[in-house]
Design a protein around this motif. Structure first.
Motif, mmCIF file in Angstrom:
data_model
loop_
_atom_site.group_PDB
_atom_site.id
_atom_site.type_symbol
_atom_site.label_atom_id
_atom_site.label_comp_id
_atom_site.label_asym_id
_atom_site.label_seq_id
_atom_site.Cartn_x
_atom_site.Cartn_y
_atom_site.Cartn_z
ATOM 1 N N ASP A 1 -77.226 6.675 45.346
ATOM 2 C CA ASP A 1 -76.970 5.819 44.282
ATOM 3 C C ASP A 1 -75.334 5.772 44.308
ATOM 4 O O ASP A 1 -74.861 6.820 43.705
ATOM 5 C CB ASP A 1 -77.315 6.066 42.765
ATOM 6 N N VAL A 2 -74.663 5.006 44.852
ATOM 7 C CA VAL A 2 -73.401 5.171 44.877
ATOM 8 C C VAL A 2 -72.345 5.012 43.514
ATOM 9 O O VAL A 2 -71.199 5.477 43.511
ATOM 10 C CB VAL A 2 -72.557 4.125 45.922
ATOM 11 N N SER A 3 -72.906 4.809 42.780
ATOM 12 C CA SER A 3 -72.256 4.661 41.315
ATOM 13 C C SER A 3 -72.524 6.058 40.488
ATOM 14 O O SER A 3 -71.645 6.513 39.513
ATOM 15 C CB SER A 3 -72.565 3.483 40.436
ATOM 16 N N SER A 4 -73.547 6.804 40.844
ATOM 17 C CA SER A 4 -73.854 8.090 40.183
ATOM 18 C C SER A 4 -73.757 9.193 41.085
ATOM 19 O O SER A 4 -73.743 10.365 40.479
ATOM 20 C CB SER A 4 -75.424 8.146 39.434
ATOM 21 N N VAL B 1 -69.463 3.946 49.859
ATOM 22 C CA VAL B 1 -70.332 2.714 50.017
ATOM 23 C C VAL B 1 -71.762 3.086 50.699
ATOM 24 O O VAL B 1 -71.699 4.022 51.470
ATOM 25 C CB VAL B 1 -69.426 1.668 50.781
ATOM 26 N N SER B 2 -72.516 2.138 50.237
ATOM 27 C CA SER B 2 -73.829 2.402 50.806
ATOM 28 C C SER B 2 -73.918 1.929 52.271
ATOM 29 O O SER B 2 -73.286 1.024 52.651
ATOM 30 C CB SER B 2 -74.965 1.608 49.920
ATOM 31 N N HIS C 1 -65.312 12.647 58.713
ATOM 32 C CA HIS C 1 -66.082 12.415 57.566
ATOM 33 C C HIS C 1 -65.844 10.848 57.299
ATOM 34 O O HIS C 1 -64.904 10.206 57.692
ATOM 35 C CB HIS C 1 -65.382 13.225 56.346
ATOM 36 N N THR C 2 -66.776 10.427 56.704
ATOM 37 C CA THR C 2 -66.853 8.874 56.244
ATOM 38 C C THR C 2 -66.999 8.861 54.796
ATOM 39 O O THR C 2 -67.364 9.735 54.148
ATOM 40 C CB THR C 2 -67.895 8.154 56.917
ATOM 41 N N GLU C 3 -66.962 7.480 54.209
ATOM 42 C CA GLU C 3 -67.085 7.280 52.847
ATOM 43 C C GLU C 3 -68.396 6.740 52.652
ATOM 44 O O GLU C 3 -68.587 6.058 51.651
ATOM 45 C CB GLU C 3 -66.069 6.606 52.312
ATOM 46 N N VAL C 4 -69.238 6.650 53.773
ATOM 47 C CA VAL C 4 -70.417 5.849 53.941
ATOM 48 C C VAL C 4 -71.858 6.840 53.352
ATOM 49 O O VAL C 4 -71.769 7.871 54.031
ATOM 50 C CB VAL C 4 -70.925 5.363 55.140
ATOM 51 N N ALA C 5 -72.342 6.492 52.351
ATOM 52 C CA ALA C 5 -73.335 7.209 52.033
ATOM 53 C C ALA C 5 -74.974 6.733 52.520
ATOM 54 O O ALA C 5 -75.046 5.818 52.870
ATOM 55 C CB ALA C 5 -73.439 7.027 50.340
ATOM 56 N N CYS C 6 -75.667 7.706 52.494
ATOM 57 C CA CYS C 6 -77.030 7.493 52.831
ATOM 58 C C CYS C 6 -77.613 6.488 51.932
ATOM 59 O O CYS C 6 -77.239 5.977 50.705
ATOM 60 C CB CYS C 6 -77.884 8.796 52.441
ATOM 61 N N ARG C 7 -78.490 5.613 52.566
ATOM 62 C CA ARG C 7 -78.937 4.455 51.771
ATOM 63 C C ARG C 7 -79.850 4.859 50.516
ATOM 64 O O ARG C 7 -80.072 4.015 49.556
ATOM 65 C CB ARG C 7 -79.992 3.700 52.681
ATOM 66 N N LEU C 8 -80.115 6.137 50.248
ATOM 67 C CA LEU C 8 -80.799 6.614 48.998
ATOM 68 C C LEU C 8 -79.696 7.096 48.166
ATOM 69 O O LEU C 8 -80.429 6.951 46.991
ATOM 70 C CB LEU C 8 -81.882 7.787 49.489
#
Length: 160
Positions: free
Chosen positions: A52-55, A126-127, A43-50
């Motif tokens: 919103d990392v704050s919500s 993180v995005s 697993h990573t902490e990297v989110a899909c570009r779509l």
């Protein structure tokens, strides 16, 4: 009357019931890596570009699959097959014959309960637009049940 997720198999749920099972945690929107040869999942902490990392909300949910070709539309059959759904995922819990935890919005009546239980990725990821190499962002927490979320509900043998 029993809640629909206790009595209705995933495959028999209406589209509205199916969508409401998602707690909005965003964990499934984090990138995962699979080792060649062993098939081990990381697993990573990297989110899909779509995302919103704050919500922890998708910024274009209706069009996500057109904008992100590898975004998957989860189906009841997939829930049984994939190994990357987080242990907190309601689809996974229901498929395992478990009840929803107290922090799930369908139980608590409060979407904010997901973040308070430590389940949401909001503010913890993180995005992909800023991340760089995924290997630099490996984390265990997206694949674990958070302690503050309380115990995982026991299996009760409901239909999947």
């Amino acid at each position: 009357m029993d809640a629909f997720w206790r009595t209705t198999p995933l495959a028999a749920m209406t589209p509205a019931q199916w969508e409401s099972l998602c707690d909005g945690c965003g964990r499934c929107c984090l990138h995962k890596l699979r080792e060649d040869g062993t098939g081990r999942l990381h697993h990573t902490e990297v989110a899909c570009r779509l995302l919103d990392v704050s919500s922890a909300r998708c910024t274009d949910y209706p069009n996500r699959r057109a904008r992100v070709p590898d975004c998957l539309q989860l189906t009841p059959a997939m829930v049984e097959e994939v190994d990357w759904l987080p242990p907190t995922c309601a689809y996974r819990l229901v498929a395992e014959g478990r009840d929803l935890p107290a922090w799930h919005p369908l139980v608590s009546g409060d979407p904010g309960s997901v973040a308070r239980a430590g389940v949401s990725v909001a503010g913890r990821c993180v995005s992909e637009r800023r991340a760089g190499a995924l290997e630099d962002h490996l984390r265990r927490w997206p694949g674990q049940w958070p302690r503050q979320a309380g115990p995982k509900p026991p299996a009760k043998g409901r239909p999947a």
